[in-house]
Design a protein around this motif. Structure first.
Motif, PDB file in Angstrom:
ATOM      1  N   LYS A   1       4.533  72.156 -58.333  1.00 20.83           N
ATOM      2  CA  LYS A   1       4.158  73.443 -58.937  1.00 20.83           C
ATOM      3  C   LYS A   1       3.639  74.420 -57.889  1.00 20.83           C
ATOM      4  O   LYS A   1       3.881  75.622 -57.988  1.00 20.83           O
ATOM      5  CB  LYS A   1       3.136  73.230 -60.035  1.00 20.83           C
ATOM      6  N   VAL A   2       2.922  73.908 -56.894  1.00 15.18           N
ATOM      7  CA  VAL A   2       2.443  74.768 -55.809  1.00 15.18           C
ATOM      8  C   VAL A   2       3.631  75.443 -55.136  1.00 15.18           C
ATOM      9  O   VAL A   2       3.645  76.670 -54.950  1.00 15.18           O
ATOM     10  CB  VAL A   2       1.612  73.968 -54.768  1.00 15.18           C
ATOM     11  N   PHE A   3       4.641  74.660 -54.775  1.00 14.94           N
ATOM     12  CA  PHE A   3       5.795  75.222 -54.069  1.00 14.94           C
ATOM     13  C   PHE A   3       6.622  76.141 -54.973  1.00 14.94           C
ATOM     14  O   PHE A   3       7.172  77.128 -54.504  1.00 14.94           O
ATOM     15  CB  PHE A   3       6.656  74.119 -53.455  1.00 14.94           C
ATOM     16  N   GLN A   4       6.676  75.840 -56.257  1.00 17.14           N
ATOM     17  CA  GLN A   4       7.399  76.703 -57.197  1.00 17.14           C
ATOM     18  C   GLN A   4       6.698  78.049 -57.377  1.00 17.14           C
ATOM     19  O   GLN A   4       7.351  79.061 -57.611  1.00 17.14           O
ATOM     20  CB  GLN A   4       7.485  76.046 -58.576  1.00 17.14           C
ATOM     21  N   ASN A   5       5.365  78.034 -57.307  1.00 18.55           N
ATOM     22  CA  ASN A   5       4.583  79.223 -57.656  1.00 18.55           C
ATOM     23  C   ASN A   5       3.845  79.858 -56.486  1.00 18.55           C
ATOM     24  O   ASN A   5       2.995  80.721 -56.704  1.00 18.55           O
ATOM     25  CB  ASN A   5       3.575  78.854 -58.751  1.00 18.55           C
ATOM     26  N   VAL A   6       4.143  79.448 -55.274  1.00 18.44           N
ATOM     27  CA  VAL A   6       3.398  79.961 -54.123  1.00 18.44           C
ATOM     28  C   VAL A   6       3.488  81.487 -54.025  1.00 18.44           C
ATOM     29  O   VAL A   6       2.572  82.143 -53.531  1.00 18.44           O
ATOM     30  CB  VAL A   6       3.838  79.250 -52.813  1.00 18.44           C
ATOM     31  N   LYS A   7       4.544  82.069 -54.548  1.00 13.06           N
ATOM     32  CA  LYS A   7       4.690  83.538 -54.539  1.00 13.06           C
ATOM     33  C   LYS A   7       3.626  84.206 -55.413  1.00 13.06           C
ATOM     34  O   LYS A   7       3.307  85.371 -55.220  1.00 13.06           O
ATOM     35  CB  LYS A   7       6.083  83.938 -55.038  1.00 13.06           C
TER      36      LYS A   7
ATOM     37  N   ALA B   1       7.517  73.653 -42.901  1.00 13.04           N
ATOM     38  CA  ALA B   1       6.253  74.284 -43.272  1.00 13.04           C
ATOM     39  C   ALA B   1       5.724  73.689 -44.575  1.00 13.04           C
ATOM     40  O   ALA B   1       4.517  73.464 -44.714  1.00 13.04           O
ATOM     41  CB  ALA B   1       6.440  75.793 -43.411  1.00 13.04           C
ATOM     42  N   GLN B   2       6.621  73.418 -45.515  1.00 15.85           N
ATOM     43  CA  GLN B   2       6.200  72.804 -46.769  1.00 15.85           C
ATOM     44  C   GLN B   2       5.602  71.425 -46.512  1.00 15.85           C
ATOM     45  O   GLN B   2       4.566  71.061 -47.083  1.00 15.85           O
ATOM     46  CB  GLN B   2       7.375  72.699 -47.737  1.00 15.85           C
ATOM     47  N   ARG B   3       6.243  70.695 -45.642  1.00 14.19           N
ATOM     48  CA  ARG B   3       5.738  69.358 -45.299  1.00 14.19           C
ATOM     49  C   ARG B   3       4.367  69.445 -44.637  1.00 14.19           C
ATOM     50  O   ARG B   3       3.455  68.691 -44.948  1.00 14.19           O
ATOM     51  CB  ARG B   3       6.722  68.642 -44.390  1.00 14.19           C
TER      52      ARG B   3
ATOM     53  N   TYR C   1       2.494  77.435 -36.650  1.00 17.97           N
ATOM     54  CA  TYR C   1       1.634  77.548 -37.823  1.00 17.97           C
ATOM     55  C   TYR C   1       0.159  77.360 -37.478  1.00 17.97           C
ATOM     56  O   TYR C   1      -0.529  76.535 -38.050  1.00 17.97           O
ATOM     57  CB  TYR C   1       2.055  76.547 -38.915  1.00 17.97           C
ATOM     58  N   LYS C   2      -0.290  78.158 -36.498  1.00 21.54           N
ATOM     59  CA  LYS C   2      -1.688  78.035 -36.076  1.00 21.54           C
ATOM     60  C   LYS C   2      -2.655  78.340 -37.211  1.00 21.54           C
ATOM     61  O   LYS C   2      -3.737  77.818 -37.261  1.00 21.54           O
ATOM     62  CB  LYS C   2      -1.981  78.956 -34.898  1.00 21.54           C
ATOM     63  N   ASN C   3      -2.268  79.201 -38.083  1.00 19.34           N
ATOM     64  CA  ASN C   3      -3.184  79.504 -39.177  1.00 19.34           C
ATOM     65  C   ASN C   3      -2.459  79.435 -40.514  1.00 19.34           C
ATOM     66  O   ASN C   3      -1.238  79.406 -40.588  1.00 19.34           O
ATOM     67  CB  ASN C   3      -3.858  80.869 -38.974  1.00 19.34           C
TER      68      ASN C   3
ATOM     69  N   LEU D   1       1.870  79.952 -44.657  1.00 22.41           N
ATOM     70  CA  LEU D   1       2.276  80.410 -45.984  1.00 22.41           C
ATOM     71  C   LEU D   1       3.522  81.301 -45.913  1.00 22.41           C
ATOM     72  O   LEU D   1       4.383  81.221 -46.789  1.00 22.41           O
ATOM     73  CB  LEU D   1       1.135  81.165 -46.663  1.00 22.41           C
ATOM     74  N   ARG D   2       3.605  82.124 -44.887  1.00 24.46           N
ATOM     75  CA  ARG D   2       4.803  82.964 -44.738  1.00 24.46           C
ATOM     76  C   ARG D   2       6.047  82.096 -44.600  1.00 24.46           C
ATOM     77  O   ARG D   2       7.094  82.387 -45.168  1.00 24.46           O
ATOM     78  CB  ARG D   2       4.667  83.885 -43.525  1.00 24.46           C
ATOM     79  N   GLN D   3       5.923  81.003 -43.860  1.00 27.26           N
ATOM     80  CA  GLN D   3       7.062  80.096 -43.691  1.00 27.26           C
ATOM     81  C   GLN D   3       7.372  79.337 -44.977  1.00 27.26           C
ATOM     82  O   GLN D   3       8.535  79.104 -45.313  1.00 27.26           O
ATOM     83  CB  GLN D   3       6.800  79.116 -42.530  1.00 27.26           C
TER      84      GLN D   3
END
Length: 191
Positions: A64-70, A28-30, A11-13, A18-20
């Motif tokens: 909410k961030v994780f629920q709506n990241v899409k 990645a969420q952590r 996850y260099k960038n 975000l893809r992960q």
């Protein structure tokens, strides 16, 4: 002897991260949480005096961030997108606690409010002065002066008129200046 394993920094960038996250990768969420949590706790703390409640709001915001990241459309920074969620979550919390009250009065606003505060007050003392503001004043002051929202944006988010937003900001600044002047006169400012 050379190592046969190549160490790759994951996850260099942000985009790869975000893809992960979109794949529900818990690691990645952590990592995303650890990357942004300190800043977002500060955002929540601007609005909410009690640190434990601010942390709770931040955690709800990350949920909410994780629920709506899409829904993140890559129109602006990801950090800015998270920040908006945290601000709205903090405001929602204050509304739920019945702590935001906006007094609508006809106030004659000066064209431009002068910041004539000449002080050596420390950041913690300034935060204490902001915390002492009535919640309606505080929310608008933080949104305008710290977060950089315009009165038109504030009015939409808080469901108030632009005039009320301007009035509350004017009153907040006036009260803050009074508090800072009192601190300066009593000698509590850092020297």
């Amino acid at each position: 002897m050379k190592s046969l394993l190549k160490v790759i920094s994951l996850y260099k960038n942000e985009e790869a991260l975000l893809r992960q996250v979109l794949k529900n990768n818990r690691g990645a969420q952590r990592q995303l949480y650890e990357l942004y949590a300190p800043k977002m706790l500060s955002v929540c703390r601007y609005y909410i005096k009690d640190l434990q409640h601010a942390e709770e709001v931040m955690l709800n915001g990350f949920f909410k961030v994780f629920q709506n990241v899409k829904k993140f459309k890559k129109e602006g920074s990801f950090e800015g997108w998270i920040r908006k969620i945290m601000v709205r979550e903090a405001i929602s919390y204050l509304r739920g606690q019945k702590k935001i009250e906006f007094v609508t009065e006809n106030v004659v606003l000066e064209n431009e409010y002068e910041n004539n505060i000449d002080s050596t007050i420390e950041v913690a003392q300034i935060q204490h002065c902001i915390d002492a503001l009535p919640d309606g004043y505080k929310v608008i002051f933080v949104m305008y002066a710290i977060e950089g929202y315009k009165h038109s944006e504030i009015s939409k988010i808080l469901h108030i008129s632009e005039g009320t937003s301007k009035s509350q900001l004017f009153k907040a600044r006036k009260l803050l200046q009074k508090k800072v002047n009192e601190l300066n006169m009593t000698g509590y400012a850092a020297k």
